[in-house]
Design an enzyme around this catalytic site. Structure first.
Site: not given
Ligand code: CA2
Length: 152
Positions: A26, A90, A103-105
């Site tokens: 992330y 919705d 999404h970041l990733s």
């Molecule tokens: O890539 C993304 O932005 C996501 O939306 C991030 C979500 C994940 O469930 C999606 O599949 C992709 C997770 C956010 C959790 O962020 C954290 C950051 C640091 C440490 C732990 C979790």
């Protein structure tokens, strides 16, 4: 001077942990860093940002409903609710504002359960895999969409 159009930037569960864990997935920016970058970027484009994060589905739904009368567009990183929340989908469909999903990733290089977004059904476009810059690109896309709407 007229009030700048407001873009609601919604962040879902666990994004408050950004910068503290899993930097290889992330990045090292905190959510506060991303908010600052969004604010500066939006200002250059004549937009204002209302940047929010919640770990609660109902709170996110409520903020989308309120956006109807306050905002001109929505950027949403629904995080873990991306693949599960019919309620958020919705609300986004009902609000009748342009939505960009971020999404970041790169979810398409990750586990298959991350790849089926319900939120995409309400989104004009989706940006993933570009880290925090994805939010700025989403602001650019909304600025362009709003300009086109104005000219039409
Ligand atoms: O890539 C993304 O932005 C996501 O939306 C991030 C979500 C994940 O469930 C999606 O599949 C992709 C997770 C956010 C959790 O962020 C954290 C950051 C640091 C440490 C732990 C979790």
């Amino acid at each position: 001077m007229a009030q700048a159009p407001i873009i609601l930037v919604l962040n879902g569960p666990n994004l408050n942990l950004l910068g503290s864990r899993e930097p290889e997935i992330y990045g090292r920016d905190t959510l506060g860093d991303i908010e600052t970058r969004c604010r500066e970027h939006a200002q250059k484009r004549g937009l204002a940002v209302d940047f929010r994060q919640s770990n609660h589905e109902g709170e996110l739904v409520g903020w989308v409903q309120e956006a109807r009368d306050r905002a001109s567009g929505i950027i949403v990183n629904a995080a873990g609710y991306t693949t599960t929340s019919v309620a958020l989908l919705d609300a986004l469909l009902a609000v009748e504002l342009p939505v960009v999903e971020v999404h970041l990733s790169n979810i398409f290089q990750r586990e298959s359960f991350r790849q089926h977004s319900l939120i995409s059904l309400a989104a004009k476009g989706v940006i993933c895999g570009l880290g925090a810059s994805g939010y700025l690109l989403a602001l650019d896309a909304l600025a362009r969409l709003l300009r086109t709407e104005e000219e039409a």
